[in-house]
Design an enzyme around this catalytic site. Structure first.
Site, PDB file in Angstrom:
ATOM      1  N   ASN A  21      25.168 -10.270   2.045  1.00 44.61           N
ATOM      2  CA  ASN A  21      26.030  -9.596   3.019  1.00 44.61           C
ATOM      3  C   ASN A  21      25.965 -10.419   4.310  1.00 44.61           C
ATOM      4  OD1 ASN A  21      24.034  -8.513   4.970  1.00 44.61           O
ATOM      5  ND2 ASN A  21      23.338  -7.260   3.245  1.00 44.61           N
ATOM      6  N   ASN A  71      20.355   2.921  -2.471  1.00 43.12           N
ATOM      7  CA  ASN A  71      21.222   2.318  -3.470  1.00 43.12           C
ATOM      8  C   ASN A  71      20.796   2.595  -4.917  1.00 43.12           C
ATOM      9  OD1 ASN A  71      21.401  -0.242  -1.109  1.00 43.12           O
ATOM     10  ND2 ASN A  71      23.187   0.913  -1.743  1.00 43.12           N
ATOM     11  N   ARG A  96      20.196  -8.052  -7.154  1.00 42.65           N
ATOM     12  CA  ARG A  96      19.666  -6.684  -7.117  1.00 42.65           C
ATOM     13  C   ARG A  96      19.710  -5.987  -8.483  1.00 42.65           C
ATOM     14  NH1 ARG A  96      20.668  -2.981  -1.989  1.00 42.65           N
ATOM     15  NH2 ARG A  96      18.860  -2.050  -3.024  1.00 42.65           N
ATOM     16  N   ARG A 143      31.290  -3.671  -2.309  1.00 43.01           N
ATOM     17  CA  ARG A 143      30.311  -3.763  -3.390  1.00 43.01           C
ATOM     18  C   ARG A 143      30.707  -2.937  -4.617  1.00 43.01           C
ATOM     19  NH1 ARG A 143      25.114  -5.018  -1.881  1.00 43.01           N
ATOM     20  NH2 ARG A 143      25.158  -6.685  -0.360  1.00 43.01           N
ATOM     21  N   HIS A 172      28.793  -1.007   2.751  1.00 37.98           N
ATOM     22  CA  HIS A 172      28.447   0.229   2.034  1.00 37.98           C
ATOM     23  C   HIS A 172      28.957   1.392   2.873  1.00 37.98           C
ATOM     24  CE1 HIS A 172      24.730  -1.585  -0.221  1.00 37.98           C
ATOM     25  NE2 HIS A 172      25.744  -1.469  -1.054  1.00 37.98           N
ATOM     26  N   ASP A 174      27.465   4.088   3.658  1.00 41.77           N
ATOM     27  CA  ASP A 174      26.457   4.680   4.559  1.00 41.77           C
ATOM     28  C   ASP A 174      26.179   3.859   5.818  1.00 41.77           C
ATOM     29  OD1 ASP A 174      24.831   2.677   3.559  1.00 41.77           O
ATOM     30  OD2 ASP A 174      23.328   4.011   2.689  1.00 41.77           O
ATOM     31  N   ALA A 262      18.389  -7.678   7.070  1.00 44.79           N
ATOM     32  CA  ALA A 262      18.810  -7.660   5.661  1.00 44.79           C
ATOM     33  C   ALA A 262      20.101  -6.855   5.498  1.00 44.79           C
ATOM     34  CB  ALA A 262      17.720  -7.060   4.793  1.00 44.79           C
ATOM     35  N   CYS A 268      19.595   3.706   4.673  1.00 47.54           N
ATOM     36  CA  CYS A 268      19.479   2.852   3.476  1.00 47.54           C
ATOM     37  C   CYS A 268      18.073   2.895   2.892  1.00 47.54           C
ATOM     38  CB  CYS A 268      19.750   1.392   3.792  1.00 47.54           C
ATOM     39  SG  CYS A 268      21.273   1.016   4.620  1.00 47.54           S
TER      40      CYS A 268
HETATM   41  N1  ARG Z   1      20.238  -6.353   1.673  1.00 44.78           N
HETATM   42  C1  ARG Z   1      20.700  -5.160   1.050  1.00 44.78           C
HETATM   43  C2  ARG Z   1      21.972  -5.440   0.292  1.00 44.78           C
HETATM   44  O1  ARG Z   1      22.772  -6.192   0.770  1.00 44.78           O
HETATM   45  C3  ARG Z   1      20.894  -4.073   2.052  1.00 44.78           C
HETATM   46  C4  ARG Z   1      21.258  -2.768   1.433  1.00 44.78           C
HETATM   47  C5  ARG Z   1      21.603  -1.711   2.421  1.00 44.78           C
HETATM   48  N2  ARG Z   1      21.720  -0.466   1.782  1.00 44.78           N
HETATM   49  C6  ARG Z   1      22.564   0.514   2.100  1.00 44.78           C
HETATM   50  N3  ARG Z   1      22.479   1.647   1.487  1.00 44.78           N
HETATM   51  N4  ARG Z   1      23.534   0.327   2.971  1.00 44.78           N
HETATM   52  O2  ARG Z   1      22.216  -4.929  -0.776  1.00 44.78           O
END
Ligand code: ARG
Length: 275
Positions: A21, A71, A96, A143, A172, A174, A262, A268
């Site tokens: 991201n 997630n 992931r 995503r 995302h 959230d 991140a 999150c």
């Molecule tokens: N580095 C993670 C990703 O890009 C961050 C996830 C953040 N999670 C969230 N629920 N917004 O997947």
């Protein structure tokens, strides 16, 4: 008495090793010790100030983003037998995808029934589906794919409002949208396509909407954890804070700089479980 049951994963193996991201820069320094302190502060705020119970999933080496447990899955309405049930995440990025098996194992060990949608339809758990007033608001466009929403509707038996995310920084749901337990919704309008924003604003009445300005949204102000009348933010967010206080929320702020590197923050790092 505990007001909420919240899942978290300690950041023992947290790092920024890859970039999936726009916030992630594998060459930037992440202070792991500071990350552990910040995560502990979030956990303590949730337990001591918000009176929640925190459960932990053991972290796994080599899965640095696992700390972002929002997630992992979506909590579904229970089966007719009363057995709790989740819809497991399907990660978009290979980096992931290894998390899925660990999350499935943990939920099964706890007695949950685990539903799975097709692996080729990415949809990243409660980071992309949030409930408000009997509706699921679910995101696609960054995503997740829209087709995945049909599986959420099917397994939950509840209506799903699909919202398109158009800004890669808000990848995302959230990080741009947060329903609170008091029935309000904080959101950053520019994260959504024109049509999706119109839909959101048609469903949620104006007196229930709290608009987050860009400068605060960029500090992850929408990534708030709501527990009853308490709400935990990863930044000071003065405009939002005023609106939250005026609508009966008690605001707590925690320093969360290392995780923002991140592309994630407080919400999150949590997943609300059935009580
Ligand atoms: N580095 C993670 C990703 O890009 C961050 C996830 C953040 N999670 C969230 N629920 N917004 O997947």
């Amino acid at each position: 008495m505990s007001t909420a049951s919240i899942l978290m994963i300690p950041p023992t193996f947290f790092s920024v090793d890859y970039a999936i991201n726009p916030w992630m820069n594998p060459h930037a320094m992440v202070d792991t010790n500071l990350a552990i302190v910040q995560w502990q502060q979030l956990k303590q705020t949730l337990t001591h100030q918000c009176h929640a119970t925190v459960l932990e999933v053991p972290p796994v080496e080599g899965l640095p983003d696992m700390v972002f447990v929002a997630n992992a899955a979506i909590i579904l309405p229970p089966l007719a037998s009363g057995r709790e049930r989740v819809l497991l995440a399907r990660f978009f990025n290979e980096e992931r995808q290894g998390e899925e098996a660990y999350f499935q194992q943990w939920f099964e060990e706890q007695g949950y029934w685990v539903e799975k949608s097709p692996a080729h339809l990415p949809f990243e758990g409660a980071g992309e589906a949030l409930a408000w007033n009997g509706f699921w608001f679910a995101s696609y466009g960054q995503r997740a794919v829209r087709e995945a929403h049909s599986w959420l509707a099917y397994y939950s038996g509840q209506p799903v409002i699909s919202l398109e995310l158009v800004d890669p920084k808000f990848y995302h749901l959230d990080v741009a949208f947060c329903p609170t337990d008091l029935g309000y919704v904080l959101y950053y309008p520019a994260a959504f396509s024109t049509d999706s924003l119109a839909l959101l604003e048609a469903i949620i009445p104006p007196e229930k909407r709290l608009i987050v300005p860009e400068s605060e949204a960029l500090q992850f102000a929408c990534n708030a954890v709501s527990v009853g009348s308490h709400i935990v933010l990863p930044c000071e967010a003065s405009t939002l804070r005023q609106q939250l206080e005026a609508t009966g929320h008690t605001v707590h702020c925690v320093e969360y700089s290392e995780f923002i590197k991140a592309g994630g923050a407080t919400k999150c790092s949590t997943l609300k479980l059935p009580l």
